[in-house]
Design a protein around this motif. Structure first.
Motif, PDB file in Angstrom:
ATOM      1  N   ARG A 371       0.848  -1.184   0.000  1.00  0.00           N
ATOM      2  CA  ARG A 371       0.000   0.000   0.000  1.00  0.00           C
ATOM      3  C   ARG A 371       0.887   1.238   0.000  1.00  0.00           C
ATOM      4  NH1 ARG A 371      -5.028  -1.723   0.946  1.00  0.00           N
ATOM      5  NH2 ARG A 371      -5.855   0.341   1.450  1.00  0.00           N
ATOM      6  N   ILE A 372       0.453   2.280  -0.738  1.00  0.00           N
ATOM      7  CA  ILE A 372       1.232   3.512  -0.811  1.00  0.00           C
ATOM      8  C   ILE A 372       0.375   4.677  -0.314  1.00  0.00           C
ATOM      9  CG2 ILE A 372       2.581   2.654  -2.745  1.00  0.00           C
ATOM     10  CD1 ILE A 372       0.967   4.522  -4.566  1.00  0.00           C
ATOM     11  N   ARG A 373       1.047   5.742   0.115  1.00  0.00           N
ATOM     12  CA  ARG A 373       0.339   6.914   0.623  1.00  0.00           C
ATOM     13  C   ARG A 373      -0.186   7.778  -0.529  1.00  0.00           C
ATOM     14  NH1 ARG A 373       3.212  10.518   2.948  1.00  0.00           N
ATOM     15  NH2 ARG A 373       5.217   9.809   2.119  1.00  0.00           N
ATOM     16  N   LEU A 374      -1.212   8.527  -0.219  1.00  0.00           N
ATOM     17  CA  LEU A 374      -1.840   9.389  -1.226  1.00  0.00           C
ATOM     18  C   LEU A 374      -0.921  10.531  -1.639  1.00  0.00           C
ATOM     19  CD1 LEU A 374      -4.300  10.308  -2.873  1.00  0.00           C
ATOM     20  CD2 LEU A 374      -5.154  11.465  -0.808  1.00  0.00           C
ATOM     21  N   THR A 375      -0.175  11.104  -0.688  1.00  0.00           N
ATOM     22  CA  THR A 375       0.649  12.287  -0.969  1.00  0.00           C
ATOM     23  C   THR A 375       1.634  12.081  -2.115  1.00  0.00           C
ATOM     24  OG1 THR A 375       0.439  13.110   1.284  1.00  0.00           O
ATOM     25  CG2 THR A 375       2.311  13.905   0.023  1.00  0.00           C
ATOM     26  N   PRO A 376       2.491  11.036  -2.092  1.00  0.00           N
ATOM     27  CA  PRO A 376       3.427  10.875  -3.205  1.00  0.00           C
ATOM     28  C   PRO A 376       2.725  10.627  -4.541  1.00  0.00           C
ATOM     29  CG  PRO A 376       3.523   8.961  -1.745  1.00  0.00           C
ATOM     30  CD  PRO A 376       2.740  10.012  -1.045  1.00  0.00           C
ATOM     31  N   LEU A 377       1.548  10.008  -4.517  1.00  0.00           N
ATOM     32  CA  LEU A 377       0.816   9.782  -5.767  1.00  0.00           C
ATOM     33  C   LEU A 377       0.339  11.112  -6.350  1.00  0.00           C
ATOM     34  CD1 LEU A 377      -0.353   7.667  -7.740  1.00  0.00           C
ATOM     35  CD2 LEU A 377      -2.446   7.704  -6.365  1.00  0.00           C
ATOM     36  N   LEU A 378      -0.209  11.990  -5.500  1.00  0.00           N
ATOM     37  CA  LEU A 378      -0.644  13.320  -5.967  1.00  0.00           C
ATOM     38  C   LEU A 378       0.523  14.089  -6.556  1.00  0.00           C
ATOM     39  CD1 LEU A 378      -2.966  14.384  -2.998  1.00  0.00           C
ATOM     40  CD2 LEU A 378      -3.693  13.766  -5.310  1.00  0.00           C
ATOM     41  N   GLN A 379       1.636  14.095  -5.845  1.00  0.00           N
ATOM     42  CA  GLN A 379       2.796  14.852  -6.315  1.00  0.00           C
ATOM     43  C   GLN A 379       3.324  14.306  -7.636  1.00  0.00           C
ATOM     44  OE1 GLN A 379       5.460  14.555  -2.978  1.00  0.00           O
ATOM     45  NE2 GLN A 379       4.542  16.313  -1.907  1.00  0.00           N
ATOM     46  N   ALA A 380       3.388  12.964  -7.761  1.00  0.00           N
ATOM     47  CA  ALA A 380       3.928  12.353  -8.984  1.00  0.00           C
ATOM     48  C   ALA A 380       3.066  12.676 -10.203  1.00  0.00           C
ATOM     49  CB  ALA A 380       4.042  10.835  -8.798  1.00  0.00           C
ATOM     50  N   GLN A 381       1.738  12.752 -10.051  1.00  0.00           N
ATOM     51  CA  GLN A 381       0.854  12.942 -11.195  1.00  0.00           C
ATOM     52  C   GLN A 381       0.610  14.418 -11.531  1.00  0.00           C
ATOM     53  OE1 GLN A 381       0.359  10.548 -13.005  1.00  0.00           O
ATOM     54  NE2 GLN A 381       0.562   8.733 -11.701  1.00  0.00           N
ATOM     55  N   ILE A 382       0.667  15.298 -10.516  1.00  0.00           N
ATOM     56  CA  ILE A 382       0.348  16.717 -10.756  1.00  0.00           C
ATOM     57  C   ILE A 382       1.590  17.550 -11.046  1.00  0.00           C
ATOM     58  CG2 ILE A 382      -0.662  18.785  -9.700  1.00  0.00           C
ATOM     59  CD1 ILE A 382      -2.499  16.947  -8.098  1.00  0.00           C
ATOM     60  N   LYS A 383       2.702  17.248 -10.400  1.00  0.00           N
ATOM     61  CA  LYS A 383       3.885  18.099 -10.490  1.00  0.00           C
ATOM     62  C   LYS A 383       4.374  18.335 -11.923  1.00  0.00           C
ATOM     63  CE  LYS A 383       8.197  18.855  -7.986  1.00  0.00           C
ATOM     64  NZ  LYS A 383       9.119  18.300  -6.973  1.00  0.00           N
ATOM     65  N   PRO A 384       4.328  17.352 -12.836  1.00  0.00           N
ATOM     66  CA  PRO A 384       4.825  17.611 -14.200  1.00  0.00           C
ATOM     67  C   PRO A 384       4.040  18.692 -14.943  1.00  0.00           C
ATOM     68  CG  PRO A 384       4.667  15.239 -13.782  1.00  0.00           C
ATOM     69  CD  PRO A 384       3.984  15.927 -12.648  1.00  0.00           C
ATOM     70  N   TYR A 385       2.839  19.049 -14.454  1.00  0.00           N
ATOM     71  CA  TYR A 385       1.984  19.981 -15.211  1.00  0.00           C
ATOM     72  C   TYR A 385       1.864  21.356 -14.545  1.00  0.00           C
ATOM     73  CZ  TYR A 385       0.840  15.633 -17.489  1.00  0.00           C
ATOM     74  OH  TYR A 385       0.930  14.442 -18.171  1.00  0.00           O
ATOM     75  N   VAL A 386       2.672  21.608 -13.526  1.00  0.00           N
ATOM     76  CA  VAL A 386       2.642  22.920 -12.879  1.00  0.00           C
ATOM     77  C   VAL A 386       4.039  23.505 -12.863  1.00  0.00           C
ATOM     78  CG1 VAL A 386       0.661  22.359 -11.415  1.00  0.00           C
ATOM     79  CG2 VAL A 386       2.965  21.904 -10.588  1.00  0.00           C
ATOM     80  N   ASP A 387       4.095  24.851 -12.800  1.00  0.00           N
ATOM     81  CA  ASP A 387       5.389  25.520 -12.702  1.00  0.00           C
ATOM     82  C   ASP A 387       5.810  25.692 -11.245  1.00  0.00           C
ATOM     83  OD1 ASP A 387       5.542  25.882 -15.520  1.00  0.00           O
ATOM     84  OD2 ASP A 387       4.130  27.563 -15.350  1.00  0.00           O
ATOM     85  N   GLY A 409      -5.466   3.199 -10.816  1.00  0.00           N
ATOM     86  CA  GLY A 409      -6.672   3.843 -11.339  1.00  0.00           C
ATOM     87  C   GLY A 409      -6.722   5.325 -11.010  1.00  0.00           C
ATOM     88  N   LEU A 410      -6.492   5.693  -9.743  1.00  0.00           N
ATOM     89  CA  LEU A 410      -6.521   7.091  -9.349  1.00  0.00           C
ATOM     90  C   LEU A 410      -5.392   7.870 -10.007  1.00  0.00           C
ATOM     91  CD1 LEU A 410      -7.917   9.226  -7.645  1.00  0.00           C
ATOM     92  CD2 LEU A 410      -6.464   8.559  -5.706  1.00  0.00           C
ATOM     93  N   GLY A 411      -4.255   7.197 -10.220  1.00  0.00           N
ATOM     94  CA  GLY A 411      -3.144   7.858 -10.898  1.00  0.00           C
ATOM     95  C   GLY A 411      -3.520   8.282 -12.311  1.00  0.00           C
ATOM     96  N   LEU A 412      -4.219   7.416 -13.027  1.00  0.00           N
ATOM     97  CA  LEU A 412      -4.661   7.765 -14.381  1.00  0.00           C
ATOM     98  C   LEU A 412      -5.667   8.911 -14.358  1.00  0.00           C
ATOM     99  CD1 LEU A 412      -5.065   4.371 -16.294  1.00  0.00           C
ATOM    100  CD2 LEU A 412      -3.694   6.340 -16.991  1.00  0.00           C
ATOM    101  N   VAL A 413      -6.586   8.897 -13.388  1.00  0.00           N
ATOM    102  CA  VAL A 413      -7.568   9.974 -13.258  1.00  0.00           C
ATOM    103  C   VAL A 413      -6.855  11.307 -13.034  1.00  0.00           C
ATOM    104  CG1 VAL A 413      -9.432  10.907 -11.836  1.00  0.00           C
ATOM    105  CG2 VAL A 413      -9.419   8.473 -12.441  1.00  0.00           C
ATOM    106  N   LEU A 414      -5.901  11.304 -12.085  1.00  0.00           N
ATOM    107  CA  LEU A 414      -5.172  12.533 -11.771  1.00  0.00           C
ATOM    108  C   LEU A 414      -4.359  13.017 -12.964  1.00  0.00           C
ATOM    109  CD1 LEU A 414      -3.962  11.577  -8.180  1.00  0.00           C
ATOM    110  CD2 LEU A 414      -5.674  13.299  -8.755  1.00  0.00           C
ATOM    111  N   HIS A 415      -3.772  12.073 -13.698  1.00  0.00           N
ATOM    112  CA  HIS A 415      -3.005  12.453 -14.885  1.00  0.00           C
ATOM    113  C   HIS A 415      -3.891  13.133 -15.926  1.00  0.00           C
ATOM    114  CE1 HIS A 415      -0.724  12.240 -18.609  1.00  0.00           C
ATOM    115  NE2 HIS A 415      -1.724  11.532 -19.123  1.00  0.00           N
ATOM    116  N   GLU A 416      -5.033  12.539 -16.220  1.00  0.00           N
ATOM    117  CA  GLU A 416      -5.919  13.109 -17.235  1.00  0.00           C
ATOM    118  C   GLU A 416      -6.432  14.488 -16.801  1.00  0.00           C
ATOM    119  OE1 GLU A 416      -6.601  12.052 -20.250  1.00  0.00           O
ATOM    120  OE2 GLU A 416      -5.297  10.309 -20.000  1.00  0.00           O
ATOM    121  N   LEU A 417      -6.774  14.618 -15.505  1.00  0.00           N
ATOM    122  CA  LEU A 417      -7.250  15.907 -15.013  1.00  0.00           C
ATOM    123  C   LEU A 417      -6.156  16.960 -15.071  1.00  0.00           C
ATOM    124  CD1 LEU A 417      -9.344  14.716 -11.910  1.00  0.00           C
ATOM    125  CD2 LEU A 417     -10.260  15.719 -14.040  1.00  0.00           C
ATOM    126  N   ALA A 418      -4.928  16.572 -14.664  1.00  0.00           N
ATOM    127  CA  ALA A 418      -3.829  17.531 -14.636  1.00  0.00           C
ATOM    128  C   ALA A 418      -3.410  17.943 -16.046  1.00  0.00           C
ATOM    129  CB  ALA A 418      -2.646  16.937 -13.879  1.00  0.00           C
TER     130      ALA A 418
END
Length: 504
Positions: A371-387, A409-418
């Motif tokens: 199991r992995i924490r939510l925080t690193p998943l959010l950072q990994a998927q959103i960070k490439p699309y922000v300055d 699954g959530l990683g793909l959702v976050l990627h598409e949204l970001a």
């Protein structure tokens, strides 16, 4: 006997040469005790010699190059003498024959010795050398302060026997010392080995096949949960093995006894359930070649066994995930290609989605597909699309643990949204902002993650006339998680996504 002040004459050259002879000294040192002094084991010989000659003084001694050491003495208190000023030094020049001095005062060889000219004013001497490997190493002798005219021949023969007895006793005592030293060295080595086995938690055991008894060290007793000090039999040892492993273990031991091959087996202890590795082989055979003793060691390999089992589970999980991922990639490729004929556009869209899956896989791999924490998943998927992540993204969340299907699954959702926000939404303009809220609530007693993705400060939003693949992907990425859902709201102020994700 050495208290006289009159200087004696130097010993003859033959005596001096005998005293310093390397071969003779080697024979002396082979029997010389560590402490060369009075030894009660030789007292009886001195007493017998004195009684045989009715002499007031008797000695049993060893002679090195400088000192005559008294192993036993009767009639004097000294424990040694200067070897160059003694009667017995003259015994060293012969081949084992006795030496008799009837009146030392009239014998030019001894008349100037301090013990003759001074106290105790010796006159009579009879001595026989103690021999070892053909060399004289000491003497058995008697003294009298009065001269004697006659010496019975049978008395000299008995004195000769006393010298032989003293020589035999010296050799026996030296052999005993050597054996004691060797035994002490063996005992120290055994203690060192025992301490090393104890420190390393290695059990060792010796099985007497004739009596059925087993001797084991403390680590073995702890591993099998057996009482230390209690008599141990093979039956007790076998009873301490888990019933499911006992038959195979006994069969392996029987095979090793039959063939002489090494025993190598793994089993569980019935009391603790810990995994133990046994190794051993026949240690001793009887005259007919049948095994008498079986020697072995036992190691606690529980941690290694757990790690091995964890690795097997991890490989099975990885194999399962790889198959699922390949199926997902095939579906992504087909869906992406269906909505564009432009190779460049296809590669851009597909590469981004592939990267999203890769990021999720990387995180899962770091945590051994647990199991992995939510925080690193959010950072990994959103960070490439922000300055500037801190300036452009505001996150309010409860920390949660996600399983592999949830994370991918959530990683793909976050990627598409970001990626959509970067191209068309709030992250495409200066001042645009993303507000993300993730809270855990109880739904029918079970934890559920409610996540809200809300964009502000971006261009006006209009609902799409038809669902593109990105929208379809967002809404269907969590299909593998039962009870999950993603709902998109195209508000004029910015896109809002509502995610529901059960955590069990």
């Amino acid at each position: 006997m050495t208290g006289a002040t009159i200087r004696s004459a130097k010993p003859p050259l033959s005596v001096a040469a005998a005293l310093s002879s390397p071969e003779r000294l080697a024979a002396v040192h082979a029997t010389l005790p560590a402490y060369a002094g009075p030894d009660s084991d030789f007292t009886g010989i001195a007493d017998l010699a004195a009684g045989l000659f009715s002499a007031p003084i008797a000695l049993v001694s060893l002679i090195d190059d400088a000192t005559q050491w008294f192993l036993a003495r009767k009639g004097i208190s000294e424990i040694s003498a200067n070897a160059r000023e003694t009667f017995c030094a003259h015994l060293l020049t012969g081949s084992g024959a006795p030496l008799v001095v009837r009146n030392a005062l009239k014998d030019r060889r001894f008349s100037r010795l301090p013990t003759v000219t001074g106290e105790p004013r010796l006159r009579f001497y009879a001595g026989v050398p103690i021999m070892h490997v053909g060399h004289p190493i000491g003497s058995v002798c008697v003294f009298d302060v009065a001269p004697r005219a006659d010496v019975p021949q049978d008395a000299l023969l008995h004195l000769h026997q006393f010298a032989k007895l003293a020589g035999t006793l010296l050799l026996l005592k030296e052999e005993a010392r050597r054996r004691a030293t060797a035994n002490e060295a063996i005992a120290r080595e055994e203690q060192r080995h025992a301490s090393a086995l104890e420190a390393a938690n290695v059990g060792n055991w010796l099985w007497n096949l004739k009596t059925g008894t087993v001797v084991g060290n403390p680590p073995l007793m702890r591993m099998l949960d057996l009482k230390p000090g209690a008599p141990l039999t093979a039956r007790k040892v076998f009873s301490a093995i888990h019933p499911e492993d006992r038959k195979a273990t006994i069969a392996s031991l029987r095979e090793a006894l039959k063939t002489g091959a090494e025993y190598d087996g793994m089993f569980r202890a019935v009391a603790t359930g810990r995994w133990l590795l046994g190794r051993g082989r026949v240690h001793e055979l009887d005259g007919e070649g049948r095994p008498l003793m079986f020697l072995g060691i036992t190691l606690d390999v529980t941690e290694g066994q757990i790690a091995s089992e964890r690795m097997r589970l991890l490989l099975r999980e990885l194999n399962h995930r790889v198959k699922n991922t390949l199926a997902m990639l095939q579906s992504l490729a087909r869906q992406t290609l269906r909505r564009t004929n432009d190779p460049v556009a296809f590669m851009e869209a597909f590469a981004g989605r592939l990267q999203a899956i890769s990021e999720a896989h990387g995180l899962l791999s770091d945590y051994e597909w647990g199991r992995i924490r939510l925080t690193p998943l959010l950072q990994a998927q959103i960070k490439p699309y922000v300055d500037d992540l801190d300036a452009q993204v505001e996150i309010h969340k409860d920390e949660v643990q996600l399983g592999p299907d949830q994370a991918i699954g959530l990683g793909l959702v976050l990627h598409e949204l970001a990626s959509n926000a970067r191209k068309y939404g709030a992250l495409s303009r200066v001042g645009g902002k993303l507000v993300l809220t993730a809270r855990v609530v109880k739904d029918e007693g079970k934890p559920v993650l409610h996540m809200t993705w809300h964009e502000t400060g971006g261009p006006p939003v209009e609902p799409p006339k038809r669902d593109g693949f990105g929208i379809v992907l967002i809404e269907r990425s969590l299909d593998k998680v039962l009870g999950s859902s993603v709902h998109l709201e195209f508000l004029p102020s910015g896109l809002t996504a509502l995610v529901r994700l059960p955590l069990e």
